[in-house]
Design an enzyme around this catalytic site. Structure first.
Site, short mmCIF file in Angstrom:
data_model
loop_
_atom_site.label_atom_id
_atom_site.label_comp_id
_atom_site.label_asym_id
_atom_site.label_seq_id
_atom_site.Cartn_x
_atom_site.Cartn_y
_atom_site.Cartn_z
N TYR A 98 0.82 -1.21 0.00
CA TYR A 98 0.00 0.00 0.00
C TYR A 98 0.86 1.26 0.00
O TYR A 98 0.45 2.30 -0.53
CB TYR A 98 -0.96 -0.01 1.19
CG TYR A 98 -2.13 -0.95 0.98
CD1 TYR A 98 -3.26 -0.52 0.29
CD2 TYR A 98 -2.09 -2.26 1.44
CE1 TYR A 98 -4.34 -1.37 0.07
CE2 TYR A 98 -3.16 -3.11 1.22
CZ TYR A 98 -4.27 -2.68 0.54
OH TYR A 98 -5.33 -3.51 0.31
N GLU A 140 -8.01 -7.51 5.29
CA GLU A 140 -7.17 -8.56 4.69
C GLU A 140 -6.42 -9.34 5.75
O GLU A 140 -6.26 -10.56 5.63
CB GLU A 140 -6.21 -7.92 3.69
CG GLU A 140 -6.92 -7.43 2.43
CD GLU A 140 -6.20 -6.30 1.72
OE1 GLU A 140 -4.98 -6.14 1.93
OE2 GLU A 140 -6.85 -5.57 0.94
#
Length: 395
Positions: A98, A140
């Site tokens: 990310y 996640e």
């Protein structure tokens, strides 16, 4: 969730960002793949990149998330986040990736919007990004903990069934002989193959079989490209090269379109084309559980010979206590089926129905609209999109 100062800045700049988001995502992927070419080779779907579908989906998710923060500041769009997180988990996305996305996304924003990206604007949109990214990382993490791994596992093909001219079913067992995790009807797995150029491309396929303690089954439609997209790399590879005895890398099952109903809940399972696959798994699960509520089965296809898994469709529905089956074919309709596109007119939709949809986006939009007109609550209509979710991107 979004600070008051950032909310004001995002509200003021959202029209400009929204108008440029297509160009921003184009620049983002160009920057990302130039810096990390392995991501295009081994993680991102090259077909979706070529067609522009992934860029549309990313643009839609960013603007939808920002809009939600402004319009509903005390909540977050968990349905959208959950859908994205399941897809990421099936690919094995890691938290540190990310930061890489942030670097290249904000580099693209600065390139496209130029001097309008003041420090205040950059700070506000950075806040939006990390609210979304950290929410995804948390979801996640939970998914990885539930599955017990982030890695794919080798599975051996033990059977290959030619369903139609364009659809083949693969049945596989763990190559290591180990135990198989439980599956919820409607889930999918990621399948990784090594292509001729060495790329390790990954695709998601819905599990299409009934409950099993040792076997995974998924069905693949050969993707034929056209002016807007190339032929499907992985689907054509699987059709042409994978036979009994071959080994494929599969993820654990993921996906948020899962069957969730009490024994008496009326259900509607509507599919078109290869969207039939999760519906077969749901019907198999309902039959095994002895579901007593009404189940309305609706499917549309080009013709009876193009209807993959039709025998399973009919067999599992036939095992239910209260099922009605409605098949629509664009051509060559047989007695007991209908000609044309799926139309719910004349089909009983009981009060309290929970609906599950899977198929091309125009099909799902049309069925959803008909269901809402018939009084089905929008919250009770669930869908699965194969590939990038363009529902948001197209409004």
């Amino acid at each position: 969730m979004l600070s008051e100062q950032s909310a004001a800045t995002v509200r003021a700049t959202l029209p400009a960002v929204g108008a440029a988001i297509g160009e921003i995502t184009e620049r983002f992927y160009a920057r990302l793949f130039a810096s990390h070419p392995v991501l295009l080779r081994d993680l991102f779907n090259r077909g979706n990149q070529a067609s522009g579908a992934q860029k549309q989906a990313l643009a839609g998710s960013i603007t939808a998330f920002a809009t939600h923060l402004l319009e509903h500041p005390d909540t977050r769009p968990d349905a959208m986040l959950g859908r994205i997180a399941h897809k990421h988990a099936s690919l094995g996305v890691a938290p540190e990736q990310y930061q890489v996305v942030h670097e290249h996304l904000f580099g693209a924003i600065a390139e496209v919007l130029g001097e309008t990206v003041t420090p205040e604007v950059a700070a506000a949109w950075t806040e939006v990004y990390w609210l979304m990214a950290n929410a995804l990382v948390a979801i996640e993490k939970r998914l990885y903990e539930e599955s017990g791994t982030r890695d794919r596992r080798p599975w051996e093909v033990v059977e290959r069934v030619e369903e139609t001219a364009d659809v083949v079913t693969f049945r596989l067992r763990p190559a290591d002989g180990g135990p198989v995790r439980d599956v919820r009807a409607g889930q999918y797995v990621s399948v990784q193959v090594v292509l001729a150029d060495g790329a390790r491309q990954i695709r998601q396929y819905s599990l299409s079989g009934g409950p099993s303690e040792s076997v995974r089954q998924f069905s693949v439609k050969r993707v034929t490209g056209g002016a807007a997209a190339p032929d499907g790399e992985v689907s054509n590879h699987l059709h042409a090269h994978v036979r009994v005895g071959d080994v494929l890398e599969l993820s654990e099952p993921y996906g948020d379109l899962v069957l969730d109903a009490d024994a008496g809940t009326p259900l509607l399972l509507a599919s078109a084309g290869i969207g039939v696959t999760p519906m077969i798994a749901m019907l198999a699960d309902l039959a095994a559980a002895g579901h007593q509520g009404a189940v309305t089965v609706v499917h549309g296809d080009r013709s009876p010979t193009d209807h993959a898994l039709r025998a399973d469709h009919e067999t599992y529905a036939g095992k239910l206590a209260d099922a009605s089956v409605h098949f629509f074919y664009e051509r060559d309709a047989e007695q007991g089926t209908r000609t044309g596109l799926v139309d719910l007119a004349g089909i009983t939709v009981p009060a309290g129905t929970r609906a599950y949809l899977c198929g091309p986006l125009p099909f799902m939009r049309a069925v959803r609209a008909q269901l809402v007109e018939r009084g089905v609550a929008p919250a009770d209509i669930h869908y699965e999109v194969f590939g990038p979710d363009l529902w948001l991107a197209q409004g």
